[in-house]
Design a protein around this motif. Structure first.
Motif, PDB file in Angstrom:
ATOM      1  N   ASN A 193       0.814  -1.224   0.000  1.00  0.00           N
ATOM      2  CA  ASN A 193       0.000   0.000   0.000  1.00  0.00           C
ATOM      3  C   ASN A 193       0.844   1.271   0.000  1.00  0.00           C
ATOM      4  OD1 ASN A 193      -2.199  -1.670   0.059  1.00  0.00           O
ATOM      5  ND2 ASN A 193      -2.984  -0.969   2.028  1.00  0.00           N
ATOM      6  N   ASP A 194       0.260   2.355  -0.548  1.00  0.00           N
ATOM      7  CA  ASP A 194       0.927   3.656  -0.648  1.00  0.00           C
ATOM      8  C   ASP A 194       0.089   4.747   0.012  1.00  0.00           C
ATOM      9  OD1 ASP A 194       3.189   2.924  -2.305  1.00  0.00           O
ATOM     10  OD2 ASP A 194       1.786   2.717  -3.971  1.00  0.00           O
ATOM     11  N   PRO A 195       0.731   5.781   0.574  1.00  0.00           N
ATOM     12  CA  PRO A 195      -0.010   6.908   1.136  1.00  0.00           C
ATOM     13  C   PRO A 195      -0.445   7.898   0.054  1.00  0.00           C
ATOM     14  CG  PRO A 195       2.339   7.268   1.426  1.00  0.00           C
ATOM     15  CD  PRO A 195       2.190   5.921   0.768  1.00  0.00           C
ATOM     16  N   ASP A 196      -1.523   8.606   0.322  1.00  0.00           N
ATOM     17  CA  ASP A 196      -1.993   9.665  -0.579  1.00  0.00           C
ATOM     18  C   ASP A 196      -2.720  10.705   0.267  1.00  0.00           C
ATOM     19  OD1 ASP A 196      -3.167  11.336  -2.417  1.00  0.00           O
ATOM     20  OD2 ASP A 196      -3.837   9.736  -3.750  1.00  0.00           O
ATOM     21  N   GLY A 197      -2.088  11.853   0.456  1.00  0.00           N
ATOM     22  CA  GLY A 197      -2.660  12.900   1.291  1.00  0.00           C
ATOM     23  C   GLY A 197      -3.871  13.582   0.702  1.00  0.00           C
ATOM     24  N   TYR A 198      -4.205  13.307  -0.567  1.00  0.00           N
ATOM     25  CA  TYR A 198      -5.362  13.933  -1.185  1.00  0.00           C
ATOM     26  C   TYR A 198      -6.662  13.222  -0.832  1.00  0.00           C
ATOM     27  CZ  TYR A 198      -1.950  16.479  -4.002  1.00  0.00           C
ATOM     28  OH  TYR A 198      -0.912  17.292  -4.413  1.00  0.00           O
ATOM     29  N   ILE A 199      -6.567  12.013  -0.288  1.00  0.00           N
ATOM     30  CA  ILE A 199      -7.771  11.278   0.105  1.00  0.00           C
ATOM     31  C   ILE A 199      -7.832  11.182   1.628  1.00  0.00           C
ATOM     32  CG2 ILE A 199      -7.754   9.967  -2.056  1.00  0.00           C
ATOM     33  CD1 ILE A 199      -6.776   7.534  -0.473  1.00  0.00           C
ATOM     34  N   ASP A 200      -8.993  10.792   2.147  1.00  0.00           N
ATOM     35  CA  ASP A 200      -9.166  10.692   3.596  1.00  0.00           C
ATOM     36  C   ASP A 200      -8.887   9.287   4.124  1.00  0.00           C
ATOM     37  OD1 ASP A 200      -9.813  13.349   3.977  1.00  0.00           O
ATOM     38  OD2 ASP A 200     -11.956  13.023   3.657  1.00  0.00           O
ATOM     39  N   TRP A 201      -9.534   8.291   3.557  1.00  0.00           N
ATOM     40  CA  TRP A 201      -9.429   6.941   4.105  1.00  0.00           C
ATOM     41  C   TRP A 201      -8.675   6.011   3.158  1.00  0.00           C
ATOM     42  CZ3 TRP A 201     -10.098   6.289   9.054  1.00  0.00           C
ATOM     43  CH2 TRP A 201     -10.895   7.199   9.748  1.00  0.00           C
ATOM     44  N   PHE A 202      -9.381   5.159   2.439  1.00  0.00           N
ATOM     45  CA  PHE A 202      -8.726   4.189   1.558  1.00  0.00           C
ATOM     46  C   PHE A 202      -9.395   4.199   0.185  1.00  0.00           C
ATOM     47  CE2 PHE A 202      -7.979   2.632   5.840  1.00  0.00           C
ATOM     48  CZ  PHE A 202      -6.661   2.221   5.810  1.00  0.00           C
ATOM     49  N   GLU A 203      -8.572   4.033  -0.843  1.00  0.00           N
ATOM     50  CA  GLU A 203      -9.088   3.858  -2.198  1.00  0.00           C
ATOM     51  C   GLU A 203      -8.249   2.809  -2.910  1.00  0.00           C
ATOM     52  OE1 GLU A 203      -9.339   7.451  -4.429  1.00  0.00           O
ATOM     53  OE2 GLU A 203     -10.678   8.453  -2.984  1.00  0.00           O
ATOM     54  N   PRO A 204      -8.863   2.026  -3.824  1.00  0.00           N
ATOM     55  CA  PRO A 204      -8.096   1.003  -4.552  1.00  0.00           C
ATOM     56  C   PRO A 204      -6.955   1.625  -5.350  1.00  0.00           C
ATOM     57  CG  PRO A 204     -10.451   0.650  -4.840  1.00  0.00           C
ATOM     58  CD  PRO A 204     -10.293   1.996  -4.169  1.00  0.00           C
ATOM     59  N   ASN A 205      -5.824   0.947  -5.351  1.00  0.00           N
ATOM     60  CA  ASN A 205      -4.657   1.383  -6.132  1.00  0.00           C
ATOM     61  C   ASN A 205      -4.555   0.457  -7.340  1.00  0.00           C
ATOM     62  OD1 ASN A 205      -2.117   1.946  -7.181  1.00  0.00           O
ATOM     63  ND2 ASN A 205      -1.151   2.178  -5.176  1.00  0.00           N
ATOM     64  N   TYR A 206      -5.230   0.832  -8.416  1.00  0.00           N
ATOM     65  CA  TYR A 206      -5.308  -0.035  -9.585  1.00  0.00           C
ATOM     66  C   TYR A 206      -3.966  -0.142 -10.304  1.00  0.00           C
ATOM     67  CZ  TYR A 206     -10.330   0.348  -8.837  1.00  0.00           C
ATOM     68  OH  TYR A 206     -11.590   0.303  -8.280  1.00  0.00           O
ATOM     69  N   VAL A 207      -3.099   0.841 -10.109  1.00  0.00           N
ATOM     70  CA  VAL A 207      -1.774   0.778 -10.731  1.00  0.00           C
ATOM     71  C   VAL A 207      -0.969  -0.386 -10.156  1.00  0.00           C
ATOM     72  CG1 VAL A 207       0.401   2.008 -11.073  1.00  0.00           C
ATOM     73  CG2 VAL A 207      -1.769   3.251 -11.207  1.00  0.00           C
ATOM     74  N   ARG A 208      -1.054  -0.569  -8.849  1.00  0.00           N
ATOM     75  CA  ARG A 208      -0.328  -1.656  -8.178  1.00  0.00           C
ATOM     76  C   ARG A 208      -0.972  -3.015  -8.414  1.00  0.00           C
ATOM     77  NH1 ARG A 208       4.794  -0.055  -6.393  1.00  0.00           N
ATOM     78  NH2 ARG A 208       4.679   1.740  -5.005  1.00  0.00           N
ATOM     79  N   GLY A 209      -2.324  -3.049  -8.517  1.00  0.00           N
ATOM     80  CA  GLY A 209      -2.991  -4.325  -8.765  1.00  0.00           C
ATOM     81  C   GLY A 209      -4.074  -4.636  -7.748  1.00  0.00           C
ATOM     82  N   ASP A 210      -4.698  -5.793  -7.907  1.00  0.00           N
ATOM     83  CA  ASP A 210      -5.802  -6.213  -7.061  1.00  0.00           C
ATOM     84  C   ASP A 210      -5.372  -6.317  -5.603  1.00  0.00           C
ATOM     85  OD1 ASP A 210      -7.403  -6.415  -9.280  1.00  0.00           O
ATOM     86  OD2 ASP A 210      -7.157  -8.586  -9.493  1.00  0.00           O
ATOM     87  N   GLY A 211      -6.234  -5.828  -4.728  1.00  0.00           N
ATOM     88  CA  GLY A 211      -5.992  -5.956  -3.300  1.00  0.00           C
ATOM     89  C   GLY A 211      -5.044  -4.934  -2.714  1.00  0.00           C
ATOM     90  N   VAL A 212      -4.608  -3.952  -3.535  1.00  0.00           N
ATOM     91  CA  VAL A 212      -3.683  -2.928  -3.069  1.00  0.00           C
ATOM     92  C   VAL A 212      -4.455  -1.607  -2.947  1.00  0.00           C
ATOM     93  CG1 VAL A 212      -1.496  -1.739  -3.474  1.00  0.00           C
ATOM     94  CG2 VAL A 212      -1.812  -4.090  -4.275  1.00  0.00           C
ATOM     95  N   PHE A 213      -4.148  -0.826  -1.891  1.00  0.00           N
ATOM     96  CA  PHE A 213      -4.895   0.398  -1.618  1.00  0.00           C
ATOM     97  C   PHE A 213      -3.980   1.595  -1.362  1.00  0.00           C
ATOM     98  CE2 PHE A 213      -7.720  -3.042  -0.600  1.00  0.00           C
ATOM     99  CZ  PHE A 213      -8.975  -2.596  -0.980  1.00  0.00           C
ATOM    100  N   TYR A 214      -4.528   2.776  -1.622  1.00  0.00           N
ATOM    101  CA  TYR A 214      -3.965   4.013  -1.095  1.00  0.00           C
ATOM    102  C   TYR A 214      -4.552   4.228   0.291  1.00  0.00           C
ATOM    103  CZ  TYR A 214      -2.615   5.284  -5.907  1.00  0.00           C
ATOM    104  OH  TYR A 214      -2.068   5.317  -7.153  1.00  0.00           O
ATOM    105  N   TYR A 215      -3.735   4.734   1.215  1.00  0.00           N
ATOM    106  CA  TYR A 215      -4.275   5.121   2.523  1.00  0.00           C
ATOM    107  C   TYR A 215      -4.118   6.627   2.691  1.00  0.00           C
ATOM    108  CZ  TYR A 215       0.702   4.349   3.856  1.00  0.00           C
ATOM    109  OH  TYR A 215       2.069   4.344   3.916  1.00  0.00           O
ATOM    110  N   GLY A 216      -5.192   7.278   3.112  1.00  0.00           N
ATOM    111  CA  GLY A 216      -5.230   8.721   3.177  1.00  0.00           C
ATOM    112  C   GLY A 216      -4.905   9.283   4.550  1.00  0.00           C
ATOM    113  N   LYS A 217      -5.016  10.619   4.660  1.00  0.00           N
ATOM    114  CA  LYS A 217      -4.567  11.318   5.873  1.00  0.00           C
ATOM    115  C   LYS A 217      -5.364  10.938   7.115  1.00  0.00           C
ATOM    116  CE  LYS A 217      -6.977  15.464   4.183  1.00  0.00           C
ATOM    117  NZ  LYS A 217      -7.173  14.927   2.801  1.00  0.00           N
ATOM    118  N   LYS A 218      -6.677  10.737   6.976  1.00  0.00           N
ATOM    119  CA  LYS A 218      -7.454  10.320   8.145  1.00  0.00           C
ATOM    120  C   LYS A 218      -7.070   8.909   8.568  1.00  0.00           C
ATOM    121  CE  LYS A 218     -11.523  13.282   7.683  1.00  0.00           C
ATOM    122  NZ  LYS A 218     -13.003  13.329   7.551  1.00  0.00           N
ATOM    123  N   ALA A 219      -6.788   8.063   7.607  1.00  0.00           N
ATOM    124  CA  ALA A 219      -6.405   6.681   7.906  1.00  0.00           C
ATOM    125  C   ALA A 219      -5.090   6.633   8.670  1.00  0.00           C
ATOM    126  CB  ALA A 219      -6.313   5.865   6.619  1.00  0.00           C
TER     127      ALA A 219
END
Length: 298
Positions: A193-219
């Motif tokens: 998983n990778d961080p992304d300060g533009y989101i709050d919680w979690f969103e799928p990271n389709y670039v990395r593949g299935d089951g991988v997520f971005y985690y946001g600042k609230k997370a």
């Protein structure tokens, strides 16, 4: 078998015996400074420059964030030197597992063929034991070190926050096939998983593949608040040496060599350290002091 192959296998075996005694996750206290290197990806130059920093700064802990092999053509040599560091400075040296400490990934990105070419098939069994005994993360002085980050866990259709006790409970699979192949979803996401300060919680990271997520600042803020963590330090992403997501989701990504900044400025933030030379940016490392962090080019 040539002399280097024998040396590599002997060093790997000794390193594995040290790693077998370590837990999948530990929470410890240490004196400063702490020296940190990110993804090396088979480039001995990065490791050699980091060793010069170690020599000059005499850190109390030497922390490797994973992804030692693949992409570059000197993964075997990089690992052999890392084994030496672990053997000679076992109380100081901390190795963490990345997503490229995976034989299936190695078959795609080059290390599998390199290992057979330089060491022979015997090297596969040895590296299997090495990968399956690497810790997944560590907390030092309330700084959480991990390769990727925090996982998305569902509870009643809402994101739940990982507790450090949940990682401790996975000790039982360390050294086993389930751990080697990342069959556990929490561990899989911790290296992917990778961080992304533009989101709050979690969103799928389709670039990395299935089951991988971005985690946001609230997370990441909720994770740190729940676990008494002040900062996350991780690797995994290609950045220009280092990149910092601040607590509020804004970022800092331009640093001069030997630039220092106060820890108070990045409290509850996420630092990415990238140390490989296969991209066009700088290879970086950091020294963590009690109140400051210093960025050092490799």
């Amino acid at each position: 078998m040539d002399r280097f192959s024998k040396e590599f296998l002997k060093n790997a075996t000794d390193a594995i015996e040290i790693l077998k005694k370590r837990r999948i996750f530990e929470k410890i206290e240490s004196k400063y400074p702490l020296a940190v290197i990110g993804d090396i990806h088979g480039y001995t130059e990065s490791l050699e420059n980091f060793e010069k920093i170690i020599h000059d700064s005499s850190p109390n802990k030497i922390i490797f964030l994973g992804d030692y092999v693949d992409r570059g053509f000197e993964g075997v040599e990089v690992l052999n030197e890392i084994f030496n560091l672990l053997i000679n400075y076992k109380d100081k040296t901390i190795l963490i597992r990345g997503n490229h400490e995976d034989l299936n990934i190695n078959k795609e990105y080059g290390f599998y063929e390199e290992l057979i070419s330089k060491i022979g098939k015997e090297g596969i069994n040895t590296i299997t034991l090495f990968y399956s005994n690497l810790p997944i993360s560590i907390s030092i002085n309330n700084i959480f070190f991990v390769h990727g980050g925090i996982p998305y866990i569902k509870s009643n259709d809402k994101p739940a926050i990982l507790k450090l006790e949940d990682i401790y409970s996975l000790d039982k699979i360390k050294g086993k096939k389930e751990y080697l192949e990342f069959e556990n979803n929490i561990l899989f996401q911790m290296v992917w998983n990778d961080p992304d300060g533009y989101i709050d919680w979690f969103e799928p990271n389709y670039v990395r593949g299935d089951g991988v997520f971005y985690y946001g600042k609230k997370a990441w803020n909720e994770f740190m608040n729940a676990n008494n963590i002040d900062l996350i330090v991780r690797g995994h992403e290609i950045v220009d040496g280092i990149h910092i997501w601040k607590q509020d989701g804004t970022f800092i990504n331009k640093f001069k060599n030997n630039q220092r900044f106060y820890l108070d400025q990045i409290y509850k933030g996420v630092i990415t350290v990238f140390s490989s030379r296969y991209h066009i940016g700088r290879a970086g490392s950091i020294l963590i002091y009690k109140d400051e962090i210093e960025f050092i080019e490799l």
